[in-house]
Motif scaffolding. Structure first.
Motif, short mmCIF file in Angstrom:
data_model
loop_
_atom_site.label_atom_id
_atom_site.label_comp_id
_atom_site.label_asym_id
_atom_site.label_seq_id
_atom_site.Cartn_x
_atom_site.Cartn_y
_atom_site.Cartn_z
N MET A 172 0.85 -1.19 0.00
CA MET A 172 0.00 0.00 0.00
C MET A 172 0.88 1.24 0.00
O MET A 172 1.74 1.40 0.87
CB MET A 172 -0.93 0.03 1.21
N VAL A 173 0.70 2.11 -1.00
CA VAL A 173 1.44 3.38 -1.06
C VAL A 173 0.45 4.49 -0.76
O VAL A 173 -0.59 4.59 -1.43
CB VAL A 173 2.08 3.60 -2.45
N VAL A 174 0.75 5.30 0.25
CA VAL A 174 -0.17 6.36 0.65
C VAL A 174 0.18 7.67 -0.06
O VAL A 174 1.35 8.04 -0.17
CB VAL A 174 -0.14 6.56 2.17
N ILE A 175 -0.85 8.32 -0.58
CA ILE A 175 -0.65 9.61 -1.23
C ILE A 175 -1.10 10.69 -0.27
O ILE A 175 -2.28 10.75 0.10
CB ILE A 175 -1.46 9.72 -2.53
N GLN A 176 -0.17 11.53 0.19
CA GLN A 176 -0.54 12.63 1.07
C GLN A 176 -0.84 13.87 0.24
O GLN A 176 -0.51 13.94 -0.94
CB GLN A 176 0.60 12.91 2.03
N GLY A 217 7.45 5.68 5.36
CA GLY A 217 8.76 5.59 4.73
C GLY A 217 8.64 5.68 3.22
O GLY A 217 7.94 6.55 2.70
N ASN A 218 9.25 4.73 2.53
CA ASN A 218 9.24 4.78 1.07
C ASN A 218 7.89 4.39 0.48
O ASN A 218 7.70 4.49 -0.72
CB ASN A 218 10.33 3.87 0.52
N LEU A 219 6.97 3.94 1.31
CA LEU A 219 5.64 3.64 0.79
C LEU A 219 4.72 4.86 0.93
O LEU A 219 3.51 4.74 1.06
CB LEU A 219 5.06 2.39 1.45
N GLU A 220 5.33 6.03 0.89
CA GLU A 220 4.57 7.28 0.77
C GLU A 220 4.90 7.79 -0.63
O GLU A 220 6.05 7.72 -1.07
CB GLU A 220 4.99 8.26 1.86
N TYR A 221 3.88 8.30 -1.34
CA TYR A 221 4.01 8.59 -2.78
C TYR A 221 5.25 9.42 -3.15
O TYR A 221 6.05 9.01 -3.99
CB TYR A 221 2.72 9.26 -3.27
N GLU A 222 5.40 10.58 -2.50
CA GLU A 222 6.52 11.45 -2.88
C GLU A 222 7.86 10.81 -2.53
O GLU A 222 8.83 10.94 -3.27
CB GLU A 222 6.39 12.83 -2.22
N ASN A 223 7.91 10.12 -1.40
CA ASN A 223 9.15 9.42 -1.03
C ASN A 223 9.45 8.30 -2.03
O ASN A 223 10.60 8.10 -2.42
CB ASN A 223 9.03 8.82 0.37
N LEU A 224 8.40 7.59 -2.42
CA LEU A 224 8.59 6.50 -3.39
C LEU A 224 9.18 7.04 -4.70
O LEU A 224 10.12 6.45 -5.25
CB LEU A 224 7.23 5.84 -3.68
N LEU A 225 8.64 8.19 -5.15
CA LEU A 225 9.14 8.79 -6.39
C LEU A 225 10.63 9.08 -6.28
O LEU A 225 11.38 8.92 -7.24
CB LEU A 225 8.38 10.09 -6.69
N LYS A 226 11.05 9.53 -5.09
CA LYS A 226 12.47 9.86 -4.91
C LYS A 226 13.36 8.64 -5.06
O LYS A 226 14.51 8.76 -5.46
CB LYS A 226 12.68 10.50 -3.53
N THR A 227 12.82 7.46 -4.75
CA THR A 227 13.64 6.25 -4.89
C THR A 227 13.77 5.82 -6.35
O THR A 227 14.63 5.03 -6.70
CB THR A 227 13.03 5.05 -4.12
N GLY A 228 12.87 6.34 -7.21
CA GLY A 228 12.88 5.96 -8.63
C GLY A 228 14.01 6.66 -9.38
O GLY A 228 14.44 7.74 -9.01
N LYS A 229 14.49 6.00 -10.43
CA LYS A 229 15.60 6.56 -11.21
C LYS A 229 15.07 7.28 -12.45
O LYS A 229 14.32 6.70 -13.23
CB LYS A 229 16.55 5.44 -11.62
N PRO A 230 15.50 8.54 -12.63
CA PRO A 230 15.01 9.28 -13.81
C PRO A 230 15.52 8.69 -15.13
O PRO A 230 14.96 8.97 -16.18
CB PRO A 230 15.54 10.70 -13.59
N GLY A 231 16.58 7.88 -15.05
CA GLY A 231 17.12 7.29 -16.29
C GLY A 231 16.56 5.90 -16.58
O GLY A 231 17.00 5.22 -17.51
N PHE A 232 15.55 5.49 -15.82
CA PHE A 232 14.93 4.17 -15.99
C PHE A 232 14.49 3.95 -17.44
O PHE A 232 13.91 4.85 -18.06
CB PHE A 232 13.72 4.09 -15.05
N GLU A 233 14.76 2.77 -17.96
CA GLU A 233 14.35 2.51 -19.35
C GLU A 233 12.87 2.11 -19.39
O GLU A 233 12.49 1.06 -18.91
CB GLU A 233 15.20 1.40 -19.97
N VAL A 234 12.09 3.03 -19.96
CA VAL A 234 10.64 2.85 -20.00
C VAL A 234 10.28 1.56 -20.73
O VAL A 234 10.84 1.25 -21.78
CB VAL A 234 10.00 4.08 -20.70
N ARG A 235 9.36 0.79 -20.13
CA ARG A 235 8.93 -0.48 -20.73
C ARG A 235 7.72 -0.24 -21.63
O ARG A 235 6.60 -0.10 -21.14
CB ARG A 235 8.56 -1.48 -19.64
N LYS A 236 7.97 -0.20 -22.93
CA LYS A 236 6.85 0.00 -23.84
C LYS A 236 6.23 -1.36 -24.17
O LYS A 236 6.91 -2.37 -24.10
CB LYS A 236 7.33 0.71 -25.09
#
Lengths: 558, 558
Positions: free
Chosen positions: A142-146, A165-184
């Motif tokens: 469960m990811v909570v959006i504040q 912790g990281n299961l909060e929306y904005e925190n979760l986004l911070k753990t993501g990598k901006p260079g992630f290869e998008v899965r089409k």
């Protein structure tokens, strides 16, 4: 053909992900999303969506997994429309009016691996998790959006940073990598989302959309509403409802601006229209009702004409009239979850400009014709599959075929085969075709009232009721009758400060309708609604059934 | 996904045929095609196209056969864009400037089974048939298209009714059945047309389009040009050129009006703009030149602003300026036959509104960014395939990928593989990317002049030449030089009544360009053009080569 080849240079699976990728380049510095004081650009929205996809991948989400969401029209839900597919997953936005029981059922039905929950709906999701725990079912993350602007001013989730912790929306986004290869998607018919039907029939079914349909329907929406990169769209249609008619994707194709809106009311609508120079919005007739019945204090002057797409139910002609008076342009579209939202538009023709306002409104409340990316619309005899004549009278079942018809009902091949029987999607709606090709709905096949062997279109009775000066809302269903089979029964909500009794209303209907169509019973009460503003006729039908047969004596009296 | 299924209710191969089918229902009584005094409605156009398809089937045409056409922008050529695919066949419209030799070569290359020939081009087709006969090649059926309004006033084909019988267009249509079952493609990647490249490189190649690409590109065109069912499109772009940028199909998607035009001149353009309330048109910069240089007698007042899509070559900034003064809106697009016509649009941004007119025109002559249905545009090092930085300076090769990139070159897999090498379509054009993402072309890779080791962009030199008050048209190529390798050589056509000599022009260039970029030779003459208005630089390059090296003495003099 000799000399040709299919390769990555000339064949790319259609997917709305492409729209966001392009807008981040072409409209990079333009405003993508507004929400109160919060603003993102298309470049930022893309980065946030890529981070979201990356974070989901890190949570173990892979191709074909389902990610649910329980949230109103906030920026996070917009971003989930791209971030989830970019992780190769399938988005399943749930109706915010569902209770814990329903949410627990749908989480199991969809087999969701993650659920994103808005802080205001945390109690619903927690309740669903408790139920799932009792059943020893596997719980999703469960990811909570504040509320982004005031994450600490939130009673529901004190000390949330610590807890989630990281299961909060904005925190979760911070753990993501901006260079992630998008899965089409490898195949454009891969699923992109699951929308549960809104519950007018009681039991939600999971309608599966694919990338191809989402891409094409998004284009149809922006084409029919003559939208441009300058368009500003106010989110009054819930994004959980048919993915907001595919406009989260359509707005990215345009590079226009999305105005998010947590609570929909006359006040917030007028405030946002005025503050953000909104050009387009959408909504069921209830939204139009809100607008025309707003108090003077709630109203704000509009900076320019606002084009409103309405759908979900036929808009009552007098509401359309009032909208025009307030200088809103209204286009009526008709569809359902199974056709990605709108399947037809009642496009305006110049030759109707000179008609009296009343006639205009009547024409506007027709369902019109299929949009440019829907292949075919037909009104057919459901048994012989022969099209009805274009005489405006002969009723038949409305059917669609095209690339913007759903893939089917999740885990319910029986229901899928049933509605696709004969190679068409059978809507269950009863309509006629006019001589100019346009169609008008007469009723849902199960809503039609058969009184003494005659078909009564409840929609026709309702339009007459809507003209009564004291009536705010009305719905007609059949009431069982030992002698006549069924009789029309009207549920009515009066306007504040107005009075009318059952006799008045029945007399009014007899003056304006064939007498067999006039209601024999009138009940005064608030109408039960789905969260998308549709009246839940099945609830009213249950009530009418509970009333039992109208006695002979009562019938003779009225 | 469990519960879903793919069937005729939810999967239909994309094909522009669907656009016509729908417009015949939605816009049945609206004007589809106008040509002088002749007018058709969408219902009529559909019926004519179905009859045409039926007649072709009766001639023995079946799936995958090629049907050629040699005609200007008359209604018949519009109808062939639907009638041929509706017979399951592939349309191959030939350039009306081709001679008999070229037509005979292309008929053999395409293996056309039928050719439709406009009466004015009968001598070309007859010549081609003679050549084919000599080679004992099988002759296609020839169907002659007469001027509908005056079939007998035609010197070329006296007593035509007698001679051609059913092989005359209108007679042929009469033999077709209006109830013919339209043959839709089984697979949307089935070919729909073959367009031979316009001949800037000397040897036309047959570019194959498919139904899917035609469908999507048609939508991109109408979206980017903000067209609506009220749009009236003047046919100044030849339909034989990239299928008129896919707009025969796009106009059917809209239900707008096509204004056909046999002869394109300043006079006929203004006449038609004014008479038919045209809202949109397109054309190479030569067409813009025609408009701005029209005589007072040729001009007519416009009823409203006309939006012009220009492409085929970068429009000179001063021509753009003059167009705006005449209240034409101009959008520059860039592409080539291989990308179904336009691949990019230089979309206008509001922040540019406040720039001085000169700067505006410069920005407008940029190539811009890929359209919404083209997947990707890149400027890459052709060897490493790395994208160049967005610095507006580093040159690279412009490349595309997307569903609106051709299937390949007919019967020339080698050439197809070459241009698709690396999974991108390599345009052969050299460009830069600006910091806002927009691209500017610097040159065709083979047009660039390498003078004393420095790259001279001939496009840059040409834009300066276009500002010279006496110059009407200009083109720059390299002239071989024993010492410097190459030197820039300008071919120039002066405006009527203006004078300038080589020294004047060279001095003017030195004042406005880095001196190594200024031409060393100026030749005064009419520029050779393709029928789509592009300058044939390969012809000029041959002339410059024939001039030989510029002697040292001459070089020092200037």
């Amino acid at each position: 053909m000799e000399g040709t080849m299919k390769c990555s240079a000339n064949y790319i699976p259609l997917s709305p992900i492409s729209f966001l990728e392009r807008s981040a380049i072409v409209y990079g510095d333009y405003t993508s999303v507004v929400y109160g004081d919060l603003k993102y650009t298309w470049k930022e929205t893309r980065e946030r969506c890529v981070r979201l996809a990356s974070a989901l991948a890190q949570l173990g989400i892979s191709g074909g997994d389902v990610v649910a969401a329980l949230a109103p029209n906030i920026p996070a839900l917009y971003e989930l429309h791209f971030g989830v597919p970019m992780a190769g997953a399938i988005l399943c936005p749930l109706n915010v009016r569902y209770d814990s029981v329903m949410v627990s059922i749908l989480l199991r039905n969809s087999d969701a691996k993650v659920i994103f929950v808005d802080y205001q709906l945390l109690h619903v999701a927690n309740g669903a998790f408790e139920l799932l725990s009792k059943l020893k079912a596997k719980l999703p993350f469960m990811v909570v959006i504040q509320e982004v602007s005031k994450p600490t001013a939130n009673d529901n989730i004190k000390n949330s940073k610590v807890v989630f912790g990281n299961l909060e929306y904005e925190n979760l986004l911070k753990t993501g990598k901006p260079g992630f290869e998008v899965r089409k998607p490898k195949d454009e018919t891969d699923p992109i989302s699951i929308s549960y039907t809104s519950g007018t029939t009681g039991s939600p079914k999971g309608v599966v959309y694919n990338h191809r349909g989402a891409y094409l329907n998004a284009l149809a929406e922006i084409l029919h509403n003559a939208m441009s990169p300058k368009s500003v769209y106010l989110w009054t249609v819930p994004m959980f409802h048919c993915n907001g008619w595919c406009l989260p994707w359509g707005m990215a194709a345009l590079g226009g601006t999305n105005v998010c809106l947590r609570n929909v009311s006359a006040k917030t609508i007028y405030e946002n229209l005025s503050r953000h120079n909104v050009t387009h919005m959408g909504g069921a007739p209830t939204i139009l009702n809100m607008i025309v019945n707003a108090s003077a204090a709630e109203r704000k002057p509009l900076n320019s004409k606002v084009e409103v797409m309405t759908g979900g139910a036929p808009p009552p002609p007098n509401v359309l009239l009032k909208m025009e008076e307030l200088s809103f342009g209204v286009t009526h579209s008709y569809g359902m979850t199974e056709v990605y939202g709108p399947g037809t538009f009642c496009s305006w023709k110049p030759e109707w400009d000179s008609l009296p306002p009343n006639e205009k409104a009547k024409i506007k409340s027709r369902q019109g014709l299929h949009h440019v990316l829907m292949e075919e619309l037909a009104v057919k005899d459901p048994v012989t599959m022969k099209s009805v004549p274009s005489d405006g009278e002969t009723m038949g079942e409305v059917m669609f075929r095209g690339n913007t018809v759903m893939c089917g009902y999740l885990k319910n091949l029986k229901a899928t085969k049933e509605v696709f029987n004969g190679g068409w999607y059978r809507t269950g709606d009863i309509g006629v075709r006019h001589s100019d090709g346009y169609i008008s709905l007469k009723d849902r096949s199960k809503d039609i009232v058969v009184c003494d062997g005659k078909n009564v279109s409840t929609i026709e009775v309702e339009s007459v009721l809507f003209y009564h000066p004291a009536i705010l809302e009305a719905a007609v269903v059949g009431r069982p009758d030992d002698h006549l089979g069924e009789t029309p029964c009207a549920f009515v909500k009066l306007k504040e400060g107005f009075n009318a009794n059952a006799e008045d209303i029945i007399r009014y209907c007899r003056e304006n309708l064939a007498s067999y169509m006039a209601p024999r019973t009138v009940v005064f009460e608030d109408l039960p609604k789905t969260s998308t503003g549709k009246t839940q006729k099945y609830v009213l039908r249950e009530r009418a059934e509970a009333m039992g047969s109208l006695t002979k004596k009562m019938r003779s009296k009225i």
